[in-house]
Design a protein around this motif. Structure first.
Motif, PDB file in Angstrom:
ATOM      1  N   GLY A 196       6.486   6.134   4.159  1.00  0.00           N
ATOM      2  CA  GLY A 196       6.622   7.493   3.655  1.00  0.00           C
ATOM      3  C   GLY A 196       7.594   8.277   4.518  1.00  0.00           C
ATOM      4  N   LEU A 197       7.392   9.584   4.557  1.00  0.00           N
ATOM      5  CA  LEU A 197       8.227  10.458   5.374  1.00  0.00           C
ATOM      6  C   LEU A 197       7.589  10.585   6.751  1.00  0.00           C
ATOM      7  N   VAL A 198       8.259  10.025   7.751  1.00  0.00           N
ATOM      8  CA  VAL A 198       7.749  10.108   9.118  1.00  0.00           C
ATOM      9  C   VAL A 198       8.383  11.323   9.779  1.00  0.00           C
ATOM     10  N   LEU A 199       7.544  12.261  10.197  1.00  0.00           N
ATOM     11  CA  LEU A 199       8.017  13.484  10.859  1.00  0.00           C
ATOM     12  C   LEU A 199       8.034  13.262  12.373  1.00  0.00           C
ATOM     13  N   LEU A 210      -0.805  17.991  12.424  1.00  0.00           N
ATOM     14  CA  LEU A 210       0.015  17.879  11.223  1.00  0.00           C
ATOM     15  C   LEU A 210      -0.870  18.082  10.002  1.00  0.00           C
ATOM     16  N   GLU A 211      -0.518  19.072   9.177  1.00  0.00           N
ATOM     17  CA  GLU A 211      -1.283  19.378   7.972  1.00  0.00           C
ATOM     18  C   GLU A 211      -0.413  19.215   6.735  1.00  0.00           C
ATOM     19  N   ASP A 217      -1.908  10.789  11.519  1.00  0.00           N
ATOM     20  CA  ASP A 217      -0.657  10.395  12.173  1.00  0.00           C
ATOM     21  C   ASP A 217       0.476  11.244  11.605  1.00  0.00           C
ATOM     22  N   ASN A 218       1.729  10.861  11.902  1.00  0.00           N
ATOM     23  CA  ASN A 218       2.846  11.720  11.484  1.00  0.00           C
ATOM     24  C   ASN A 218       3.600  11.165  10.287  1.00  0.00           C
ATOM     25  N   VAL A 251       3.766  21.679   4.472  1.00  0.00           N
ATOM     26  CA  VAL A 251       3.528  20.822   5.636  1.00  0.00           C
ATOM     27  C   VAL A 251       3.670  21.679   6.884  1.00  0.00           C
ATOM     28  N   LYS A 252       2.678  21.616   7.748  1.00  0.00           N
ATOM     29  CA  LYS A 252       2.730  22.345   9.010  1.00  0.00           C
ATOM     30  C   LYS A 252       2.566  21.355  10.159  1.00  0.00           C
TER      31      LYS A 252
END
Length: 990
Positions: A917-920, A962-963, A971-972, A985-986
């Protein structure tokens, strides 16, 4: 004896002379412009108190009265200095025998100087909130690229858009050229020794004549009749406006029409609106000019005569024998496959008509005058010329009542046999007729422009930045995505700099690394796959690729990095979409006759096998061949192309009874360490993809190959303080290039040469250890970092091993001989941000992060507005180089700089698309405490808010929360949802 001096060795500047003479009288914080007044380099005129360095003295000397006064004053002084003070000017002279002496400025001279120096701060124009560059046409330009815009059409949804999308380059006066498919010029480029004057000067220009007097020329904004002249370069269109002292308002709108079924392959439009601001009726004649591109541009190198005598003038006339279009008529059958035309439509309050005057002979038009004041303008010759060049002029009268306006539409285009199964002798007439019918509908031109703007706005929705830096937001949200979009369809040869008709380079698939995310955000998955397959079809069965291609490829296998870039592009697509079925789609195999096909997956397997098992050297690394990514690294003078290598390799195997890949190609050629990193990255990417695809056998094989390659890299390429750039296999004295002790440094203070890409790709390929990254960073900071950016390489004497290399082609500091090659510098930024996220040492991560952002700031094009006449470049588009000695931003505009800047920004913002997915994982500036941006994923919109305290924070060693839509994640990694919806996303780092 004669004394020779040259520019790079001459260190005496006029400013230095002034400061030496005036001492404390001229404070160091005063910005000065000065010039020497003769070749003795002693007599100086300067102006102090400027907001930034600007060529004010040269501007003053353009006025005879001022120039005369200064020259007369210099009879009695060795220097003259004019200081700009708050309310007035102060002039002083300096003489060796008398020191500083006051000079009285005559009132008229003082007024003239004040008038010239007014508003210096706005000479370079302004950037508005929409990212548009607004320019006063009467001010001096910082450089040829500075006031340039890029225009592009849209053929998405039509066949072969990569080859056929039309594109233009345009300067602030409307100059430049227009290209349709491949390298085909519709409006001529210019071939002379001024490399940065791109288009023929007659292109897109026009005149107004009233009562047998020329009252206006569009390329002469300093004419005494012009009161106001402003150009606005926007994303994909340009507006130019003038008002005249005689009471006219003239507005120009220039853009490329998006394609419609049945219309010409490429059409550029210029709408000219003339408004009568006066109180009485006026009749003015408008004369429009241009120069069609050559039907055989290669003949321009050796037989210009041929280029002229194969064409004659052609006209398309309507029932009233008015000129529906002017066109060159070519003799050769192959030249008739691309037919250029120009159409003028005069819209008199809804009544559309055509001109009835034309000229097709440049000499008849100009006579003994010039393009600014042609002699033949009052009555065009109406002579059908029997030869070229493809100059054209069309004229029509405009009747303007008081307060009334008239719109004149100019359409320049090409009708082509390309992708046209039913192309025939009358296709020109048919398509031009359909174009006329389409554009004569009221509002059609405006609707076409709106279509272009709407598409560009949608394309830019991928990433919308909402930082506290308004200029950065505007750039990232508007101009950066447009440049990336433009570069998707255009070879590096097309921009303001004149270059040959270079085709699309295989390695330019790097532009798709960034632009695919914009397309995918629009739901254009099929379009991205088609582009990837088009590149894939240029790969040969053995695994090497064409270096350049349009309709056909050329230079197969001569540049060894080419095919490896495809794997990164495919991997990015797979990680974003999870579409593993794409790997089974078929693409053509280059060089097969009859054409055969194989899957994308098999194509990638062939590339990895060729680069990792066949075309390798004694150390197990890929061969350099003619060169790798750095074209000037041509070290093997006897290198062979891929077809020759394949033939010799098969002969080698046949003699031993072996199969493909059983042993490498036998040679003494050099090995590219950069290619080794590219190969390792490709292998590792494909290992993960093979596992997810359900191919454990191949995944296991790739795992073994990766470990073997990494071992060879560490054993042979690491040289104490840096990774080498090239390994040699034929010299006793030299075993490698790049890193300590190679014996090839041209700088006596350095024991070795150093190449930026060895640093970049060792990190991006995860080959470098943390200790190695730290050692390389020390070398980078000491050797390659200049005030103007990170150099591509340190001084090298490659003439010891080969001719025609970077050091033999360019002065030090220029281009690939030690310039700040911003394409590579942005790769470095991506590498440093990647390393800053992963290294264990926090202080090393901080150093990497700071250097990355410093280099990024030097690359952001709008920063040129801070010192425009020194840094030059373009304030909306990245240029390719910074001179590492002067800091000048040098073209071409098209390069991988904007692509890798986009990728670097996304990485810094924490955007990484993976199979999970999208890893921040952001690396923000230390002084940033909040970053907000919107990310478009298909029909879904994600607002991402990142907060942190001041200082350096990263996910690796920070506490974080991470929300996603109020739900705390463990996780992120964010699951990507592409269906319609809005998500919040926060991410809080602490």
């Amino acid at each position: 004896m004669l004394n020779k001096i040259v520019a790079r060795d001459w260190k005496v500047s006029p400013e230095d002379k002034l400061r030496e003479r005036y001492g404390l009288w001229l404070p160091q914080d005063q910005i000065v412009d000065a010039i020497f007044m003769d070749s003795g380099f002693e007599t100086v005129v300067g102006v102090a108190g400027l907001p930034f360095r600007a060529p004010v003295v040269l501007e003053l000397l353009k006025y005879g009265a001022i120039a005369g006064f200064l020259k007369e004053t210099l009879i009695h002084h060795d220097s003259v200095l004019i200081e700009i003070r708050q309310e007035d000017l102060r002039a002083t002279g300096w003489k060796n025998t008398a020191g500083i002496i006051g000079i009285d400025l005559p009132e008229e001279i003082a007024r003239s100087i004040t008038r010239v120096l007014a508003n210096i701060g706005s000479w370079a124009g302004q950037m508005n909130e929409a990212g548009e560059h607004v320019i006063d046409l009467r001010t001096p330009s910082p450089g040829p690229h500075f006031h340039t815009n890029l225009l592009i059409g849209n053929r998405i949804g039509f066949p072969r858009p990569l080859q056929t999308t039309p594109k233009s380059v345009i300067d602030r006066l409307g100059g430049g050229s227009f290209r349709s498919h491949a390298a085909t010029q519709v409006l001529a480029t210019r071939w002379d020794m001024r490399q940065e004057e791109h288009g023929f000067p007659a292109n897109r220009q026009f005149y107004l004549i009233e009562e047998d007097r020329q009252i206006f020329y569009s390329a002469d904004p300093k004419d005494e009749n012009v009161e106001h002249a402003v150009c606005t370069h926007a994303q994909n269109y340009t507006r130019i406006e003038y008002t005249t002292r005689c009471g006219l308002k003239i507005e120009r709108l220039i853009f490329v029409l998006p394609h419609k079924e049945g219309l010409p392959l490429a059409t550029e439009v210029q709408q000219i609106k003339v408004t009568n601001l006066g109180g009485s009726r006026r009749t003015v004649k408008l004369v429009y000019t241009g120069m069609f591109g050559s039907a055989n541009p290669h003949a321009l190198f050796e037989d210009v005569l041929y280029s002229n005598i194969i064409m004659q003038t052609g006209l398309l006339l309507d029932e009233e024998r008015a000129i529906a279009a002017i066109t060159p008529d070519y003799y050769s059958d192959f030249s008739r496959e691309d037919v250029r035309f120009h159409t003028m439509l005069i819209d008199r309050q809804g009544s559309v008509g055509f001109p009835k005057e034309f000229c097709a002979n440049y000499n008849e038009f100009v006579g003994n005058g010039s393009l600014h004041n042609p002699e033949g303008i009052f009555q065009l010759s109406n002579r059908l010329s029997r030869k070229g060049p493809g100059f054209f002029a069309l004229a029509a009268e405009l009747e303007l009542e008081a307060g009334e306006d008239c719109r004149v539409h100019q359409f320049t285009g090409i009708v082509s046999s390309k992708l046209h199964d039913s192309f025939h002798e009358e296709t020109l007439q048919e398509e031009v007729y359909r174009l006329i019918e389409y554009v004569r509908t009221p509002g059609s031109v405006e609707a076409a422009l709106l279509e272009q703007i709407t598409f560009q706005n949608r394309y830019s929705e991928l990433l919308r930045l909402h930082s506290e830096d308004a200029a950065l937001n505007t750039y990232v949200n508007r101009n950066l995505p447009f440049q990336v979009f433009y570069q998707t369809f255009v070879s590096r040869s097309f921009c303001q700099t004149q270059k040959g008709y270079r085709e699309i380079g295989f390695r330019e698939i790097q532009d798709l690394f960034a632009s695919m995310y914009y397309f995918l955000a629009m739901g254009m998955d099929r379009f991205v796959k088609d582009l990837l397959k088009e590149w894939g079809s240029k790969v040969f069965e053995l695994g090497y690729a064409y270096h350049n291609f349009y309709w056909e490829g050329k230079e197969p296998g001569k540049w060894s990095d080419d095919a490896l870039w495809l794997i990164q592009a495919v991997a990015r697509y797979i990680h974003y979409t999870g579409d593993y079925t794409f790997l089974d789609e078929a693409c053509e195999i280059a060089g097969t006759n009859p054409v055969r096909k194989r899957s994308i997956y098999e194509t990638i397997q062939a590339i990895i096998r060729y680069s990792g098992k066949i075309s390798i050297g004694k150390h197990g690394l890929p061969l350099l061949d003619l060169a790798d990514w750095n074209d000037c690294l041509k070290l093997d003078q006897d290198s062979i192309d891929g077809i020759t290598k394949e033939r010799k390799y098969k002969e080698q195997l046949a003699a031993k009874g072996l199969d493909l890949g059983d042993e490498p190609f036998d040679s003494q050629y050099s090995e590219s360490v950069m290619n080794a990193f590219l190969l390792k990255l490709a292998i590792d990417e494909m290992k993960g993809i093979a596992e997810a695809k359900g191919d454990p056998l191949y995944a296991g094989q790739l795992s073994e190959w990766s470990a073997e390659l990494q071992g060879n890299i560490q054993e042979h390429a690491w040289k104490e303080d840096f990774f080498a750039r090239v390994l040699f296999n034929r010299y006793e004295q030299y075993s490698y290039l790049g890193a300590k002790g190679d014996g090839l440094s041209a700088d006596p203070s350095l024991d070795g040469t150093y190449f930026l890409n060895s640093f970049n790709w060792s990190i991006l390929a995860e080959s470098a250890s943390e200790a190695q990254i730290g050692k390389m960073l020390e070398v980078l900071e000491e050797v390659l970092v200049t005030p103007y950016g990170i150099k591509l390489m340190s001084p090298a004497d490659m003439g010891k091993i080969a001719r025609f290399t970077a050091t033999g082609e360019y002065f030090p500091g220029d281009r690939e001989n030690g310039a700040v090659f911003k394409h590579a510098s942005m790769m470095a930024v991506s590498a440093m941000i990647k390393a800053a996220k992963s290294v264990d040492q926090a202080d090393l991560a901080v150093r990497l992060s700071k250097l990355a952002y410093w280099m990024m700031d030097l690359t952001l094009p709008y920063k040129t507005m801070e010192d425009p006449y020194v840094t030059c470049g373009n304030p909306r588009f990245c240029t390719q180089y910074n001179n590492s000695e002067t800091g000048e931003n040098i073209g071409p505009i098209l390069s991988g700089t904007s692509t890798w800047l986009t990728l670097s920004l996304m990485s810094a913002l924490g955007i990484e698309f993976t199979g999970k997915g999208l890893v921040l994982d952001p690396i923000l500036r230390e002084n940033d405490t909040k970053m907000i941006y919107d990310l478009r994923i298909g029909e879904a919109s994600y607002r991402i808010e990142i907060t942190k305290p001041a200082g350096f924070y990263r996910m690796k060693d920070s506490e974080f929360v991470l929300e996603l839509d109020g739900e705390v994640l463990t996780d992120n990694a964010l699951p990507l949802e592409r269906s319609k919806g809005t998500h919040l996303v926060k991410l809080q780092l602490r």
